[in-house]
Design a protein around this motif. Structure first.
Motif, short mmCIF file in Angstrom:
data_model
loop_
_atom_site.label_atom_id
_atom_site.label_comp_id
_atom_site.label_asym_id
_atom_site.label_seq_id
_atom_site.Cartn_x
_atom_site.Cartn_y
_atom_site.Cartn_z
N VAL A 35 1.49 2.88 -28.11
CA VAL A 35 0.54 2.67 -29.22
C VAL A 35 -0.66 1.91 -28.65
N PHE A 36 -1.81 2.55 -28.74
CA PHE A 36 -3.04 1.95 -28.23
C PHE A 36 -3.81 1.32 -29.38
N LEU A 37 -4.27 0.10 -29.16
CA LEU A 37 -5.02 -0.63 -30.19
C LEU A 37 -6.41 -0.89 -29.63
N ASP A 38 -7.39 -0.22 -30.24
CA ASP A 38 -8.74 -0.28 -29.69
C ASP A 38 -9.70 -0.80 -30.76
N ASN A 39 -10.05 -2.09 -30.65
CA ASN A 39 -10.91 -2.73 -31.66
C ASN A 39 -10.40 -2.52 -33.08
N VAL A 40 -9.12 -2.77 -33.25
CA VAL A 40 -8.50 -2.57 -34.57
C VAL A 40 -8.76 -3.82 -35.43
N LYS A 41 -9.32 -3.58 -36.61
CA LYS A 41 -9.70 -4.69 -37.49
C LYS A 41 -8.55 -4.99 -38.46
N VAL A 58 -8.68 -11.39 -31.60
CA VAL A 58 -9.76 -12.38 -31.65
C VAL A 58 -10.24 -12.50 -33.09
N ARG A 59 -10.30 -13.74 -33.53
CA ARG A 59 -10.68 -14.01 -34.92
C ARG A 59 -12.16 -13.68 -35.13
N ASP A 60 -12.43 -12.96 -36.24
CA ASP A 60 -13.80 -12.62 -36.59
C ASP A 60 -13.91 -12.72 -38.10
N GLY A 61 -14.19 -13.93 -38.60
CA GLY A 61 -14.25 -14.16 -40.04
C GLY A 61 -12.87 -14.01 -40.66
N ASP A 62 -12.75 -13.10 -41.63
CA ASP A 62 -11.48 -12.88 -42.32
C ASP A 62 -10.58 -11.90 -41.58
N HIS A 63 -11.01 -11.50 -40.42
CA HIS A 63 -10.25 -10.48 -39.69
C HIS A 63 -9.92 -10.93 -38.27
N TYR A 64 -8.96 -10.22 -37.69
CA TYR A 64 -8.76 -10.25 -36.25
C TYR A 64 -9.22 -8.91 -35.69
N ILE A 65 -9.80 -8.94 -34.50
CA ILE A 65 -10.09 -7.70 -33.79
C ILE A 65 -9.05 -7.59 -32.68
N VAL A 66 -8.24 -6.54 -32.75
CA VAL A 66 -7.09 -6.43 -31.86
C VAL A 66 -7.32 -5.36 -30.81
N ASN A 67 -7.06 -5.72 -29.56
CA ASN A 67 -7.18 -4.78 -28.44
C ASN A 67 -5.97 -4.91 -27.52
N GLY A 68 -5.40 -3.76 -27.15
CA GLY A 68 -4.27 -3.81 -26.22
C GLY A 68 -3.41 -2.56 -26.32
N GLN A 69 -2.26 -2.65 -25.70
CA GLN A 69 -1.34 -1.50 -25.72
C GLN A 69 0.09 -1.97 -25.92
N LYS A 70 0.76 -1.32 -26.86
CA LYS A 70 2.19 -1.54 -27.05
C LYS A 70 2.92 -0.31 -26.52
N THR A 71 4.18 -0.51 -26.09
CA THR A 71 4.91 0.64 -25.57
C THR A 71 6.38 0.60 -26.00
N TRP A 72 7.07 1.72 -25.77
CA TRP A 72 8.46 1.92 -26.20
C TRP A 72 8.58 1.79 -27.71
N LYS A 74 -2.93 3.39 -40.19
CA LYS A 74 -4.08 4.24 -40.48
C LYS A 74 -5.41 3.57 -40.12
N THR A 75 -5.36 2.31 -39.71
CA THR A 75 -6.59 1.61 -39.36
C THR A 75 -7.28 2.30 -38.18
N PRO A 76 -8.59 2.48 -38.25
CA PRO A 76 -9.29 3.09 -37.12
C PRO A 76 -9.02 2.31 -35.82
N GLY A 77 -8.81 3.05 -34.73
CA GLY A 77 -8.56 2.40 -33.44
C GLY A 77 -7.10 2.39 -33.04
N VAL A 78 -6.20 2.81 -33.97
CA VAL A 78 -4.77 2.88 -33.63
C VAL A 78 -4.46 4.31 -33.18
N THR A 79 -3.98 4.46 -31.95
CA THR A 79 -3.64 5.79 -31.44
C THR A 79 -2.21 5.79 -30.93
N VAL A 80 -1.48 6.85 -31.27
CA VAL A 80 -0.08 6.97 -30.85
C VAL A 80 0.06 8.10 -29.83
#
Lengths: 380, 387
Positions: free
Chosen positions: B214-220, B145-159, B193-199
């Motif tokens: 890979v979990f993406l939790d409010n990643v800016k 989701v666009r927030d000014g100059d950034h996107y806020i990313v939420n979701g999960q990637k796998t494999w 290394k962005t906060p909110g990225v968990t492996v």
């Protein structure tokens, strides 16, 4: 002709099915696999109590006379839960050979306590060079006073670490691959001169490499006749093959059921993936393969005590070819249809797949038994 | 038309071989031939050596730092390296995101990201699949989701292969949920290394850890990290997938596999099966060369690369299966120490036995990843046969 189960046989089937359902959930099995022995003494005690360890043996041998069909019923249910207790090495192989070739004294000393759950066995036949050739034995037993001295090596001996006695196929005469001159010995698993290297297998069983360094045994350790061990072990292995086929049938039922459930629930492109014809046909082929496997296992179970050795050998090899083929098809298809989930450790599918793969490699793979069957068919 | 090599190509092959012998560590080489798993250093040291020489990005055009080789040189390079026991080049930077960046990225993005890929100083991983989006990749739900100059990313990637080694991940994310699935996707580069990225590791059936959740939790994520226009990420995605499918056939590794099968085998019943797979490899290699040769005349890989991927995976699986068959009962002992660690442990059976069964199990993934066989056949059926 009647191919239906008797009431007693049905009861047995339901009993084993209940055991598997209650004691062998996927999570439980993981714990059992990781336990010290790789199987649970309390389960073994339960087998004894329920009479399952007596199933294949005649009443005069202290058994309950269910024969190979009894073994088939038990092993098939064990296959559904990937049961780890060493029924095959102890009851089918060890017990089977003692019942077939043992003296009255040996039956009393070995078979009776085994049926009570107090003794376990292992069969040491394979050597590094022998591949699938049962007669390719170089471990030597030489006369020593009244008894014998055993020296040499055996490999991939299932259940060796838990076995009270190891039944060893040794060469007492003849040259490297001769069928004559082989003798079976019952050797105390803790005898002086035995060293083991224990390890888990790909499918969470336990096995060992064993070195025998001048292991002394008495004359009464010979099972069957001196130099006449080959037919005994050959028949025992054939019975074990048929038992493994039954286990594989259970594995196939379980893996097919899991896959069917998965393709009915997993959605991609807005529908359950089981709606795609390519998966439907593959699932049908899995079903057909399991049916063929069940049929050949039943055929072999019914023929494995035939008076004619050729009939017995052909039945075992024929079933093993089918199980190799069907097991591979069902295993690979289940993994493929599960997609990425199929190759993870966390779903049971990969564990069934690994067991089916190892069953094909045990006592000769599909190719080996196709050749054996073909040779037997030509000879007959 | 001519299969014979010109003298200058022979000299080139010699040069590649000499380079491999000088720069490939004996320990890494040994792992290749014994079937052990590499650790991160095996890949990094080797790729950085290739990078220094300017060979790592051997498929790139000259203007972006490629060596400008022709099809024959690429073919020789891949084959000689496989023969010498080099680990395969991890494709995520070099073969996947690199070409996306130089094809669709801005000049700034090229300057910022391409040097790290060329030198292998930056490790990349791929954020495509999601728990609900495998074969049906376009249904992905990771939301940006666009927030000014950034996107806020939420979701999960796998494999996600090698996410645990990765510095950066390229992700397909949903930027517009209200249009056709393919039309609302964007292509984002995310610093791990962005906060909110968990492996979180996923352990495979052979006990190996290569892939992850890979979990993406409010990643800016800065908007400047988007490649191509917003909601046009599917174009990048498809471009990348076609490239992925081309390299995935692994012909040189399969040729090496056939050679070692021949060396190990003394069973006549197996010899014909080995010959059969040998011929399959030859057919695949020739088909791949035909495709490469057509591409050299200009253009991107077409839908026919799907057939290469299908056959390539079947061949890899068959080779692993025959290797296990050759070992027989000694495939049963499970020795994870010998597969994953540097250890003094000795094999229970023959030297080549420990990896045989795990490799067979593991190779089942090849007909699943990079677009399953079923998906590839659908592509061929639709795009080539018009069914």
């Amino acid at each position: 002709m009647d191919l239906s189960l008797s009431d007693e046989q049905k009861q047995l089937q339901e009993g084993v099915e209940r055991f598997v359902r209650e004691k062998y959930t996927f999570e439980n099995r993981k714990k059992i696999a990781a336990s010290e022995r790789g199987w649970l003494p309390e389960n073994w005690a339960q087998f004894a109590e329920l009479g399952w360890l007596a199933i294949p043996f005649s009443e005069e041998d202290g058994g309950i006379g269910f024969g190979p069909i009894g073994t088939m019923i038990v092993m098939e249910q064990f296959g559904k839960g990937l049961v780890l207790e060493p029924f095959l090495p102890t009851v089918v192989l060890g017990g089977g050979m003692i019942a077939a070739a043992g003296t009255a004294a040996q039956k009393e000393a070995l078979l009776a306590p085994m049926i009570e759950g107090k003794k376990q066995f292992a069969l040491a036949w394979l050597e590094r060079q022998s591949r699938y050739n049962l007669a390719d034995v170089s471990l030597k037993a030489t006369k020593e006073g009244n008894g014998w001295s055993l020296s040499g090596q055996k490999g991939v001996v299932y259940n060796a670490a838990s076995a009270d006695d190891i039944i060893v196929l040794a060469r007492t005469a003849g040259s490297a691959r001769e069928e004559k001159g082989l003798t079976l010995f019952v050797v105390d698993g803790k005898a002086k001169g035995i060293t083991r290297r224990d390890y888990p297998t790909q499918d969470a069983q336990r096995a060992s490499e064993i070195t025998f360094d001048k292991v002394s045994v008495g004359a009464d350790a010979v099972l069957g006749t001196v130099d006449g061990g080959f037919p005994v072990v050959e028949d025992a292995v054939d019975r074990a093959i048929v038992a493994l086929c039954a286990e594989a049938t259970g594995c196939m039922d379980a893996i097919n059921a899991a896959t069917l459930d998965y393709i009915k629930t997993r959605k991609q492109f807005g529908v359950a993936i089981g709606k795609f014809q390519v998966l439907q046909h593959r699932m049908v082929d899995c079903f057909t393969n399991a049916q063929e496997a069940r049929s050949m296992t039943l055929m072999a179970s019914l023929k494995i005590e035939d008076k004619d050795a050729i009939v017995r050998h052909k039945a075992a090899s024929g079933a093993k070819v089918q199980i190799g083929k069907s097991g591979k098809f069902c295993g690979q298809s289940a993994v493929q249809m599960h997609g990425g989930m199929g190759v993870t450790d966390e779903l049971s599918v990969s564990h069934y797949f690994k067991r089916l793969t190892m069953i094909d490699l045990m006592f000769g793979n599909q190719q080996h038994h196709l050749t054996r069957y073909s040779n037997l068919a030509i000879a007959a | 038309m001519d299969l014979a090599l010109k003298p200058e190509h022979k000299a080139f092959a010699d040069e590649v071989r000499a380079f491999a012998r000088e720069n490939l560590s004996p320990a890494t080489r040994e792992k290749t031939f014994s079937g052990k798993h590499y650790d991160k250093a095996d890949h990094v040291v080797w790729q950085q050596a290739l990078g220094k020489k300017g060979w790592l990005t051997y498929t790139w055009p000259k203007k972006f730092g490629g060596p400008g080789w022709d099809v024959t040189q690429r073919f020789l390079f891949e084959n000689v390296l496989a023969e010498e026991g080099a680990p395969r080049i991890i494709p995520f930077g070099v073969k996947m995101v690199g070409p996306v960046i130089y094809t669709f990225g801005t000049d700034e993005q090229k300057e910022r990201f391409l040097p790290g890929i060329r030198s292998s100083e930056v490790a990349w991983c791929q954020g495509y699949s999601e728990p609900g989006a495998g074969s049906d990749l376009a249904s992905l739900r990771t939301r940006a989701v666009r927030d000014g100059d950034h996107y806020i990313v939420n979701g999960q990637k796998t494999w996600t292969s090698f996410a645990h080694w990765g510095d950066w991940i390229f992700c397909l994310v949903r930027t517009n949920p209200d249009v056709k699935p393919q039309e609302g996707i964007s292509f984002l580069l995310i610093d791990m290394k962005t906060p909110g990225v968990t492996v979180r590791p996923i352990i495979m059936l052979d006990g190996a850890h290569h892939v992850n959740d890979v979990f993406l939790d409010n990643v800016k994520v800065p908007v400047a990290n988007r490649i191509g226009a917003e909601n046009e990420g599917w174009t990048c995605a498809k471009f990348l997938l076609a490239n992925e499918r081309l390299g995935i056939a692994e012909v040189p590794a399969s040729k090496r596999g056939v050679r070692s099968l021949r060396e190990l085998n003394d069973d006549p019943a197996l010899a014909e099966k080995i010959a059969d797979v040998d011929l399959q490899v030859q057919a695949l290699e020739m088909s791949e060369l035909r495709a490469l040769s057509a591409m050299a005349m200009g253009g991107q890989p077409g839908p026919e690369v799907s057939t290469l991927k299908v056959r390539g995976s079947e061949i890899q699986q068959r080779i692993a299966e025959l290797a296990m068959e050759a070992v027989g009962e000694y495939a049963a002992p499970y020795q994870p120490g010998m597969l994953f660690h540097d250890t003094n442990e000795t094999p229970v059976g023959p030297d080549h036995a420990p990896p045989a069964a795990p490799r067979y199990f593991n190779m089942r993934k090849t007909s699943i990843y990079g677009g399953s066989t079923e998906v590839q056949k659908n592509i061929v059926s639709k795009a080539i046969l018009g069914l």
